[in-house]
Design a protein around this motif. Structure first.
Motif, short mmCIF file in Angstrom:
data_model
loop_
_atom_site.label_atom_id
_atom_site.label_comp_id
_atom_site.label_asym_id
_atom_site.label_seq_id
_atom_site.Cartn_x
_atom_site.Cartn_y
_atom_site.Cartn_z
N CYS A 138 0.85 -1.27 0.15
CA CYS A 138 -0.12 -0.06 0.01
C CYS A 138 0.82 1.29 0.00
N GLY A 139 1.90 1.19 0.92
CA GLY A 139 2.81 2.28 0.99
C GLY A 139 3.48 2.59 -0.51
N LEU A 140 3.75 1.64 -1.25
CA LEU A 140 4.59 1.99 -2.47
C LEU A 140 3.64 2.53 -3.56
N VAL A 141 2.35 1.88 -3.58
CA VAL A 141 1.24 2.80 -4.60
C VAL A 141 1.09 3.87 -4.06
N LEU A 142 0.68 4.37 -2.91
CA LEU A 142 0.48 5.53 -2.36
C LEU A 142 1.63 6.53 -2.42
N GLY A 143 2.96 6.12 -2.13
CA GLY A 143 3.98 6.92 -2.41
C GLY A 143 4.16 7.39 -3.57
N LEU A 144 3.97 6.46 -4.76
CA LEU A 144 4.20 6.77 -5.95
C LEU A 144 3.11 7.73 -6.55
N ALA A 145 1.91 7.46 -5.86
CA ALA A 145 1.05 8.67 -6.35
C ALA A 145 1.22 9.81 -5.94
N VAL A 146 1.63 10.13 -4.60
CA VAL A 146 2.10 11.19 -3.94
C VAL A 146 3.15 12.01 -4.81
N ALA A 147 4.14 11.22 -5.02
CA ALA A 147 5.50 11.80 -5.89
C ALA A 147 4.83 12.31 -7.06
N VAL B 289 2.56 15.27 3.30
CA VAL B 289 3.86 14.72 3.61
C VAL B 289 4.63 15.29 4.93
N GLU B 290 4.12 16.45 4.97
CA GLU B 290 4.98 17.12 6.03
C GLU B 290 4.41 16.58 7.54
N LEU B 291 2.96 16.53 7.24
CA LEU B 291 2.32 16.18 8.67
C LEU B 291 2.66 14.84 9.03
N TRP B 292 2.89 13.79 7.91
CA TRP B 292 3.11 12.38 8.43
C TRP B 292 4.48 12.41 8.68
N GLY C 134 -1.93 3.19 9.43
CA GLY C 134 -1.14 4.20 9.91
C GLY C 134 0.47 3.82 9.34
N LEU C 135 0.69 2.76 9.09
CA LEU C 135 1.97 2.51 8.67
C LEU C 135 2.17 2.54 7.11
N SER C 136 1.12 2.32 6.39
CA SER C 136 1.05 2.78 4.94
C SER C 136 1.36 4.19 4.69
N LEU C 137 0.56 5.06 5.52
CA LEU C 137 0.35 6.32 5.27
C LEU C 137 1.53 7.00 5.71
N ASN C 138 2.35 6.47 6.72
CA ASN C 138 3.47 6.90 7.11
C ASN C 138 4.62 6.77 6.20
N LEU C 139 4.49 5.53 5.76
CA LEU C 139 5.58 4.92 4.73
C LEU C 139 5.63 5.69 3.51
N ALA C 140 4.43 5.90 3.12
CA ALA C 140 4.22 6.64 1.73
C ALA C 140 4.76 7.96 1.89
N ALA C 141 4.62 8.68 2.99
CA ALA C 141 5.18 10.01 3.01
C ALA C 141 6.66 10.17 2.75
N TYR C 142 7.36 9.05 3.26
CA TYR C 142 8.77 9.08 3.11
C TYR C 142 9.23 8.56 1.79
N LEU C 143 8.34 7.59 1.28
CA LEU C 143 8.74 6.93 -0.11
C LEU C 143 8.46 8.17 -1.09
N SER C 144 7.46 8.97 -0.98
CA SER C 144 6.96 9.84 -2.25
C SER C 144 8.27 10.78 -2.01
N GLU C 145 9.10 11.18 -1.25
CA GLU C 145 10.11 11.84 -1.42
C GLU C 145 11.48 11.25 -2.14
N VAL C 146 11.46 10.06 -1.80
CA VAL C 146 12.58 9.12 -2.49
C VAL C 146 12.00 8.99 -3.93
#
Length: 235
Positions: free
Chosen positions: A33-42, A60-63, A95-107
Motif C-alpha cells: 500500500c505504501g509503494l502505490v500511495l507513495g508513487l501517487a503522491v510523488a 507529507v509534512e504532517l506524516w 497508519g503504517l502505509s500512510l507513514n511509509l508513503a510520506a517518506y517514499l514519496s520523497e524518495v
C-alpha cells in the motif's frame, strides 16, 4: 540457561512465531500500500498545478513530522469519534502505509527528477505519449535506482510493526508480552524475540540484494565486478 533451551524455547517459540507471521503479513501489506500511495503522491507533487501539489505537500509534512505511534493511536481511537471504525489490523495497515508513503514519496520524487530530461525529449520525438514515457522510460529507472532505499524502509517497517501492539494487534511483540505475563521471564523472551526479528530482517536484506542484482543491467554488473576485482578483470 538449561531451562531456557529445553523448556521455554520448545514451549513458547512456536507461539512467538505466530506473532512473527502477523508481523510479516502486516509489513508486506503495508509496504504494498505504501509503494502505490507513495508513487501517487510523488507524481502528484510533480504536477504543475498548485491545487494538486499543496495538499500533498501538507500531507507529507504532517506524516513525517509526527510520531508513528501518535498516528496509529489517532486512527484507531480517534477516527471512531467521526464515524470511521477500523479493525485493529487494518488500522495498523492504514497508519503504517500512510507513514511509509510520506517518506517514499520523497524518495520517488527525487529519483524521477534525477532522470536525464533528454530521455523524455527523445521519447516524445519518437511519438510516445506521456503515460507511455513514464511506464517504459521513467518508472523502470526510478524503481531500479530506489530499490536499495525501499528495501531499507521495508526492514525498518518490520521493526516498526512492533508499535501496533499498542492498538491490540497480535503481532510479535504483543505475543512476547503475553509470554512474559505467563513466565515472568522478560530477558529470555526478548532474546527469542530479538532472534526472530534478526532472522526476518537478515533474510529480507538478502532477498532485496538478490533482487537488486537481478534488476541491474548486465553491463553494469560487469563494471562493478571489474572495480571490485581489477586483477581478475585484467586477466
Amino acid at each position: 540457561m538449561h531451562r531456557f533451551f529445553f523448556r521455554e524455547v520448545p514451549e513458547y517459540f512456536p507461539f512467538l512465531l505466530q506473532g512473527a507471521w502477523i508481523t510479516l503479513v502486516l509489513s508486506l501489506v503495508s509496504m504494498a500500500c505504501g509503494l502505490v500511495l507513495g508513487l501517487a503522491v510523488a507524481l502528484g507533487r510533480l504536477s504543475p498545478y498548485r491545487a494538486v501539489r499543496w495538499p500533498l505537500d501538507a500531507y507529507v509534512e504532517l506524516w513525517r513530522d509526527t510520531p508513528l505511534i501518535v498516528q496509529l493511536l489517532f486512527i484507531y481511537f480517534t477516527l471512531p469519534e467521526f464515524g470511521l471504525t477500523l479493525p485493529a489490523f487494518w488500522a495498523g495497515v492504514a497508519g503504517l502505509s500512510l507513514n511509509l508513503a510520506a517518506y517514499l514519496s520523497e524518495v520517488f520524487r527525487a529519483a524521477i527528477v534525477a532522470i536525464d530530461p533528454g530521455q523524455r525529449q527523445a521519447a516524445l520525438s519518437l511519438g510516445m505519449s506521456r503515460a507511455a514515457i513514464y511506464r517504459r522510460v521513467v518508472l523502470p529507472q526510478m524503481f531500479r535506482a530506489t530499490l536499495p532505499t525501499v528495501g531499507g524502509y521495508f526492514i525498518a517497517l518490520l521493526k516498526d510493526c512492533s508499535l501496533v501492539s499498542f492498538i491490540s494487534v497480535n503481532e510479535l511483540l504483543r505475543h512476547a508480552n503475553i509470554v512474559i505475563a505467563d513466565t515472568f521471564d522478560s530477558m529470555n523472551t526478548y532474546i527469542m524475540v530479538g532472534f526472530i526479528y534478526f532472522v526476518m530482517s537478515f533474510g529480507s536484506a538478502r532477498l532485496i540484494g538478490l533482487l537488486e542484482r537481478r534488476l541491474t543491467p548486465r553491463h553494469q554488473r560487469r563494471g562493478t565486478a571489474m572495480l571490485s576485482d581489477p586483477k581478475g578483470a585484467a586477466a
